[in-house]
Structures are given as C-alpha cells and as structure tokens.
Design an enzyme around this catalytic site. Structure first.
Site, PDB file in Angstrom:
ATOM      1  N   CYS A 117       0.819  -1.220   0.000  1.00  0.00           N
ATOM      2  CA  CYS A 117       0.000   0.000   0.000  1.00  0.00           C
ATOM      3  C   CYS A 117       0.849   1.264   0.000  1.00  0.00           C
ATOM      4  CB  CYS A 117      -0.928   0.000   1.207  1.00  0.00           C
ATOM      5  SG  CYS A 117      -1.939  -1.469   1.269  1.00  0.00           S
ATOM      6  N   HIS A 259      -3.248   6.927   2.174  1.00  0.00           N
ATOM      7  CA  HIS A 259      -3.705   5.629   1.680  1.00  0.00           C
ATOM      8  C   HIS A 259      -5.061   5.326   2.317  1.00  0.00           C
ATOM      9  CE1 HIS A 259      -4.192   1.477   0.949  1.00  0.00           C
ATOM     10  NE2 HIS A 259      -3.824   1.090   2.152  1.00  0.00           N
ATOM     11  N   ASN A 289     -10.229  -0.562   0.412  1.00  0.00           N
ATOM     12  CA  ASN A 289      -8.776  -0.386   0.365  1.00  0.00           C
ATOM     13  C   ASN A 289      -8.256  -1.017  -0.928  1.00  0.00           C
ATOM     14  OD1 ASN A 289      -6.010  -0.758   0.632  1.00  0.00           O
ATOM     15  ND2 ASN A 289      -6.109  -1.396   2.780  1.00  0.00           N
TER      16      ASN A 289
HETATM   17  N1  ACO Z   1     -18.097  -8.300  10.681  1.00  0.00           N
HETATM   18  C1  ACO Z   1     -18.607  -8.500  11.918  1.00  0.00           C
HETATM   19  N2  ACO Z   1     -17.818  -8.757  12.978  1.00  0.00           N
HETATM   20  C2  ACO Z   1     -16.483  -8.795  12.771  1.00  0.00           C
HETATM   21  C3  ACO Z   1     -15.914  -8.595  11.510  1.00  0.00           C
HETATM   22  C4  ACO Z   1     -16.772  -8.333  10.440  1.00  0.00           C
HETATM   23  N3  ACO Z   1     -16.331  -8.112   9.177  1.00  0.00           N
HETATM   24  N4  ACO Z   1     -14.577  -8.695  11.623  1.00  0.00           N
HETATM   25  C5  ACO Z   1     -14.306  -8.932  12.900  1.00  0.00           C
HETATM   26  N5  ACO Z   1     -15.459  -9.019  13.605  1.00  0.00           N
HETATM   27  C6  ACO Z   1     -15.629  -9.256  15.009  1.00  0.00           C
HETATM   28  C7  ACO Z   1     -14.523 -10.117  15.562  1.00  0.00           C
HETATM   29  O1  ACO Z   1     -14.818 -11.489  15.397  1.00  0.00           O
HETATM   30  C8  ACO Z   1     -14.534  -9.710  17.003  1.00  0.00           C
HETATM   31  O2  ACO Z   1     -15.539 -10.363  17.668  1.00  0.00           O
HETATM   32  P1  ACO Z   1     -15.180 -11.170  19.007  1.00  0.00           P
HETATM   33  O3  ACO Z   1     -14.701 -10.131  19.956  1.00  0.00           O
HETATM   34  O4  ACO Z   1     -16.517 -11.776  19.354  1.00  0.00           O
HETATM   35  O5  ACO Z   1     -14.141 -12.146  18.613  1.00  0.00           O
HETATM   36  C9  ACO Z   1     -14.897  -8.232  16.967  1.00  0.00           C
HETATM   37  O6  ACO Z   1     -15.545  -8.021  15.694  1.00  0.00           O
HETATM   38  C10 ACO Z   1     -13.715  -7.318  17.051  1.00  0.00           C
HETATM   39  O7  ACO Z   1     -12.706  -7.797  16.149  1.00  0.00           O
HETATM   40  P2  ACO Z   1     -11.342  -7.061  15.984  1.00  0.00           P
HETATM   41  O8  ACO Z   1     -10.521  -7.772  14.974  1.00  0.00           O
HETATM   42  O9  ACO Z   1     -10.750  -6.824  17.352  1.00  0.00           O
HETATM   43  O10 ACO Z   1     -11.871  -5.688  15.401  1.00  0.00           O
HETATM   44  P3  ACO Z   1     -11.200  -4.273  15.446  1.00  0.00           P
HETATM   45  O11 ACO Z   1     -11.967  -3.377  16.300  1.00  0.00           O
HETATM   46  O12 ACO Z   1      -9.726  -4.363  15.632  1.00  0.00           O
HETATM   47  O13 ACO Z   1     -11.445  -3.800  13.949  1.00  0.00           O
HETATM   48  C11 ACO Z   1     -10.264  -3.617  11.892  1.00  0.00           C
HETATM   49  C12 ACO Z   1     -10.901  -4.555  12.884  1.00  0.00           C
HETATM   50  C13 ACO Z   1     -11.355  -2.728  11.285  1.00  0.00           C
HETATM   51  C14 ACO Z   1      -9.627  -4.449  10.789  1.00  0.00           C
HETATM   52  C15 ACO Z   1      -9.210  -2.735  12.621  1.00  0.00           C
HETATM   53  O14 ACO Z   1      -8.334  -3.547  13.354  1.00  0.00           O
HETATM   54  C16 ACO Z   1      -8.424  -1.926  11.693  1.00  0.00           C
HETATM   55  O15 ACO Z   1      -8.912  -0.981  11.117  1.00  0.00           O
HETATM   56  N6  ACO Z   1      -7.121  -2.250  11.528  1.00  0.00           N
HETATM   57  C17 ACO Z   1      -6.330  -1.640  10.500  1.00  0.00           C
HETATM   58  C18 ACO Z   1      -6.347  -2.609   9.387  1.00  0.00           C
HETATM   59  C19 ACO Z   1      -6.086  -1.986   8.068  1.00  0.00           C
HETATM   60  O16 ACO Z   1      -6.468  -0.871   7.809  1.00  0.00           O
HETATM   61  N7  ACO Z   1      -5.404  -2.778   7.262  1.00  0.00           N
HETATM   62  C20 ACO Z   1      -5.052  -2.405   5.999  1.00  0.00           C
HETATM   63  C21 ACO Z   1      -3.970  -1.358   6.083  1.00  0.00           C
HETATM   64  S1  ACO Z   1      -2.542  -1.825   5.362  1.00  0.00           S
HETATM   65  C22 ACO Z   1      -2.942  -2.070   3.845  1.00  0.00           C
HETATM   66  O17 ACO Z   1      -3.616  -1.238   3.295  1.00  0.00           O
HETATM   67  C23 ACO Z   1      -2.578  -3.302   3.171  1.00  0.00           C
END
Ligand code: ACO
Length: 334
Positions: A117, A259, A289
């Site tokens: 990215c 990004h 993304n």
């Molecule tokens: N739908 C519904 N529930 C979900 C989903 C979904 N798509 N995904 C995860 N959950 C649930 C999980 O199972 C978890 O439930 P649990 O507590 O019962 O196990 C709960 O939601 C929280 O999950 P987390 O993984 O802790 O969610 P978080 O609040 O961290 O959000 C996210 C996830 C949005 C991916 C966040 O971590 C984030 O934004 N990280 C940055 C990731 C990113 O931007 N990556 C790309 C950048 S680099 C690049 O561009 C290649």
C-alpha cells in the site's frame, strides 16, 4: 524551489479506473457473517469494486494510465519510463511491460515496483530520481491492485476491507520549478508478519538427494490491531519529516491524501497532525482499500471535481505491508 541538478518534477496529469462490478456491504453479508453497520462503523467502507476473472491488472492500469496521459496532453509515445506499483501482478516476471504494450508506449522502459500500500508513494519518489538526474523527462507512474485475487473470502476480519482498482499520474521534468517538495520513506521487516501475502513452499523431490520448493502464494493474513497501531503512530511521524524537508508547516498543507485503508486511521492521523477534517480526502466508502491504487484514485477524483487546484500543496502518505510507509509533499500541476 529547485533542488539538486536544477531539474524539477511536475505532476501534470492523473487518471483512474475501477472494475464495473461492485459489491456493497449488504451483498458481502451473504458471503461472510458481517453487516453494513459493523463494516461502515469500523472502517467507513460501504462498497468495493471487484474485478471479475476476465479482468486483468494490465487493462485497469492501462485505462487509468491513458486518462492520465490525456489530462497531461501527451501521447503514450512521449513516455520515457513506466513504473507500475503493484502487489498483484498478472505475471510475476512483471506486468509493467504488458501495460506498456496495451498503451503502445513503445519508447518507454517499464518495470514493476512492489511496496504494497506504500507502492504509489515509493513509486513517486523513484520516478522523481530518474527525472532529477536528467535520465528521463516523462514518467507514467501507476498504482494498481486486484487484491480480490488474494483475499481469504472466508475471513471476515480481512475480506471486508479490500477492493480493486488502478490510478496513475504523469510526472514530467521542469527546468523552472520543482513541485515535489519533500519526502521520507521507511520500512521495517521485523514487523512483516503483521500483514502478509506470502509464498509457502512445498517440497518437490527432483532426485533422491535434491528437492526444490514448489508451493504457492497463500491469501492475505493481517493482525488488524497491530496494523492500526503502526499506522496511527508512523504515518504522522513520516509526514512531519517530509514537511520538515519541504520547509513547510502543517498549516500550509491544502490536502491530506492518505492511503485509503480505514476512515478511523485517516481521522486519527489527521487529529494527530491537527489537520481539519475538510482537508482530508476520503473515498474509501466507494472503493474500500485498493492498496497501491488508493492514493492515485483519490487524487484523480479530487482533481477532476475541482477540489484540488493547480498549486495546491498535497501531503500524501502510504503505509502497509512490508511493513513499509512513506510520505511525499507535492504541489499539483505544472
Ligand atoms: N463483521 C462482523 N464482525 C467482525 C468482523 C466483520 N467483518 N470482523 C471482525 N469481527 C468481530 C470479531 O470477530 C470480534 O468479535 P469477538 O470479539 O466476538 O471475537 C470483533 O468483531 C472485534 O474484532 P477485531 O478484529 O478486534 O476488530 P477491530 O476493532 O480491531 O477492527 C479492523 C478490525 C477494522 C480491521 C481494525 O483492526 C483496523 O482498522 N485495523 C487496520 C487494518 C487496516 O487498515 N489494514 C489495511 C492497512 S494496510 C494495507 O492497506 C494493506
């Protein structure tokens, strides 16, 4: 301000392209256990464009590239260098030359650059080196990715985030000015495991004494919270360093062009830098993304709808797998 050799860089055209097919969050909830509410509130994403199997990366990239050439008012035969930032090539030996062939840019040399990215920002800096040394006058820089090929469509933690697309800019030599005002690039392989699309070898015995690895690339894995923490710490730092090199303060930035990974990351970075929300470009609601394509797609949309005007100062930053991150400060236009 002119730096180095006396040859400066101008960014004179932009273009973008996305597959025609899109899938909204509601539709995605038929693929994995998720909801529009969860995805939109955690990421800002509402839909993503997805390439069907007949769509090749080279086609999307060439479409975006042609639009950028048209805006710059030049032809494919004027291009000296094509740099294609991608992590999802049609051919692991390189896809840039296929884009060259699609465009008919037969006087150019073309190569791929892989920095996930961050690829577009790394590509902008790479292209500017060739221009500033006088080696090439006209560069077509492309950022294009079809991450839907590599997403684990059973993993709701990752598959909701990504989409497909391509963006491009034309970068040209200028003797009277330099519009690339400052940059800073970084990487840290110690954190590679946070975000991978890794080759996994399987032993294939050739003789009783000799085996080679013949495996395949496995789908994207991501530690979302680690990536989030990394982004909101490292991206403001790298933008501040690039601004320092550009001798500019954050108040002089007209547009923050990050990004498009996640709206929460954009908000947190803008807050840390004290950039007001109306200066932050965001289109991830429509695209998700798109990796190396996200910055040039957002740039192109803002240029075409008149938000970004000639002379505006844009602070752009890419961040992602590698881990890699980097920022560039530039003024749009001639
Ligand atoms: N739908 C519904 N529930 C979900 C989903 C979904 N798509 N995904 C995860 N959950 C649930 C999980 O199972 C978890 O439930 P649990 O507590 O019962 O196990 C709960 O939601 C929280 O999950 P987390 O993984 O802790 O969610 P978080 O609040 O961290 O959000 C996210 C996830 C949005 C991916 C966040 O971590 C984030 O934004 N990280 C940055 C990731 C990113 O931007 N990556 C790309 C950048 S680099 C690049 O561009 C290649």
């Amino acid at each position: 301000m002119l730096q180095h050799s006396g040859i400066g860089v101008a960014i004179t055209g932009s273009g973008s392209a996305a597959p025609l097919t899109s899938l909204d969050n509601q539709g995605l909830s038929q693929v994995v256990d998720t909801s529009d509410e969860w995805i939109a509130s955690r990421t800002g994403i509402r839909q993503r464009h997805l390439a069907d199997p007949a769509v090749y990366l080279r086609q999307l990239a060439a479409e975006a590239g042609q639009r950028a050439l048209d805006m710059a008012g030049i032809s494919a035969l004027d291009v000296d260098l094509i740099v294609l930032a991608t992590s999802t090539p049609d051919d692991l030996f390189g896809t840039a030359s296929l884009v060259q062939a699609e465009l008919g840019a037969m006087k150019a040399v073309a190569f791929d650059l892989t920095a996930a990215c961050s690829g577009f920002v790394f590509g902008m800096v790479t292209a500017s080196q060739f221009i500033r040394t006088g080696a090439y006058k006209t560069v077509l820089l492309l950022g294009a990715d079809i991450l839907s090929r590599w997403v684990d469509w059973s993993d709701r933690r990752t598959c909701v985030l990504f989409g497909d697309g391509a963006g491009a800019v034309v970068m040209q030599a200028r003797s009277e000015s330099d519009r690339l005002l400052g940059f800073e690039l970084r990487s840290d392989g110690n954190q590679n495991s946070c975000l991978t699309l890794a080759y996994q070898p399987e032993a294939k015995a050739l003789t009783s004494e000799l085996s080679v690895g013949q495996g395949s690339f496995h789908p994207i894995t991501m530690n979302g919270q680690e990536v989030y923490r990394f982004a909101i710490k490292r991206v403001p730092e790298v933008i501040e360093k690039a601004l320092f090199k550009a001798n500019l303060s954050v108040e002089q930035v007209d547009w923050l062009l990050l990004h498009q990974a996640n709206q929460r990351i954009l908000d947190a970075v803008a807050q840390r830098l004290t950039v007001p929300p109306d200066k932050v470009l965001s289109n991830m609601a429509k695209y998700g993304n798109t990796s190396a394509a996200s910055i040039p797609i957002a740039l192109d949309e803002a240029v075409r709808d008149g938000r970004i005007k000639p002379g505006d100062v844009v602070a752009t930053a890419g961040f992602g797998a590698g881990l890699t991150w980097g920022a560039a400060i530039f003024q749009w236009g001639n």
